[in-house]
Design an enzyme around this catalytic site. Structure first.
Site, PDB file in Angstrom:
ATOM      1  CG  HIS A  62      -0.131   0.191   2.519  1.00  0.00           C
ATOM      2  ND1 HIS A  62       0.436  -0.881   3.194  1.00  0.00           N
ATOM      3  CD2 HIS A  62       0.187   1.298   3.255  1.00  0.00           C
ATOM      4  CE1 HIS A  62       1.050  -0.450   4.278  1.00  0.00           C
ATOM      5  NE2 HIS A  62       0.929   0.878   4.333  1.00  0.00           N
ATOM      6  CB  THR A 118       0.496   5.744   4.196  1.00  0.00           C
ATOM      7  OG1 THR A 118       0.726   4.429   4.730  1.00  0.00           O
ATOM      8  CG2 THR A 118      -0.292   6.569   5.208  1.00  0.00           C
ATOM      9  CG  HIS A 150       6.876   5.072   1.743  1.00  0.00           C
ATOM     10  ND1 HIS A 150       6.501   6.194   2.464  1.00  0.00           N
ATOM     11  CD2 HIS A 150       6.664   4.007   2.573  1.00  0.00           C
ATOM     12  CE1 HIS A 150       6.090   5.811   3.668  1.00  0.00           C
ATOM     13  NE2 HIS A 150       6.173   4.496   3.758  1.00  0.00           N
ATOM     14  CB  SER A 185       6.654  -0.373   3.447  1.00  0.00           C
ATOM     15  OG  SER A 185       6.798   0.927   3.973  1.00  0.00           O
ATOM     16  CE1 TYR A 224       5.696  -1.309   6.954  1.00  0.00           C
ATOM     17  CE2 TYR A 224       4.253  -2.608   8.351  1.00  0.00           C
ATOM     18  CZ  TYR A 224       4.423  -1.648   7.376  1.00  0.00           C
ATOM     19  OH  TYR A 224       3.329  -1.038   6.827  1.00  0.00           O
TER      20      TYR A 224
END
Length: 204
Positions: free
Chosen positions: A43, A45, A133, A135, A138
């Site tokens: 995704h 944000t 961006h 990702s 994480y």
């Protein structure tokens, strides 16, 4: 992460979504020698830290359906260079170009979700703070350690694209309202809204 978030998500049926998801779930963490990667949806944000915890079920869907969005302009979403970040949620990302359509969408979402901000304040936030961006990992790994694995990471990305030539572009997608104040394992949308005008271009 405090509050909820609005995400821009590629079509779940697209090769772009599937390939990015595989990179997130397995290939990128494996290249970084991460045994138990954090799982999340591919995704971008649009805005975060929204104090909308009271929105659930049909109320959440009604709120998202009423949200004013840009009308008429094609929303180009070019996905570009791979970067290593310092914070957990941005340890490995693909930077997205700040096209006029993406900036307008993010600003309208921000203005609708932050009381008293207004259109001018939202555009200032986009210009000064918004860094779109997608990702890929994480992690709490030190940035220097991750940087040392970027040859392997980029190899995995390029090989995934070569195996799936249809992943370099797709049309459509959706905006998701996600309660990101919950644990990551519970980051599931409480509402979705289709966005047919988005044009994704994976240029990494």
């Amino acid at each position: 992460m405090p509050g909820s978030s609005l995400w821009l998500v590629p079509p779940e049926s697209s090769e772009l979504y599937r390939v990015c998801h595989e990179l997130i779930l397995k290939q990128v963490p494996s290249a970084c020698l991460v045994d138990q990667p954090t799982h999340f949806t591919p995704h971008i944000t649009l805005t975060a830290d929204l104090m909308l915890q009271g929105l659930e079920g049909s109320t959440a869907q009604q709120w998202l359906d009423r949200l004013t969005l840009p009308y008429g302009e094609t929303l180009r979403v070019p996905i570009r260079e791979v970067e290593v970040g310092r914070v957990f949620f941005k340890k490995i990302t693909m930077r997205c170009e700040k096209t006029s359509g993406l900036c307008e969408l993010a600003a309208m979402c921000r203005a609708a979700c932050v009381d008293g901000l207004g259109e001018a304040g939202a555009m200032k936030w986009v210009e000064q703070s918004y860094l779109p961006h997608l990702s890929l990992m994480y992690s709490d790994l030190p940035p220097d350690e991750v940087q040392g694995k970027m040859i392997e990471v980029n190899k995995e990305i390029q090989e995934a694209k070569q195996r799936n030539p249809g992943s370099t572009s797709t049309d459509g997608g959706a905006i998701w309202l996600v309660p990101t104040y919950k644990p990551i394992a519970e980051w599931q949308p409480v509402a979705k809204r289709e966005l047919s005008g988005a044009e994704w271009e994976w240029q990494t």
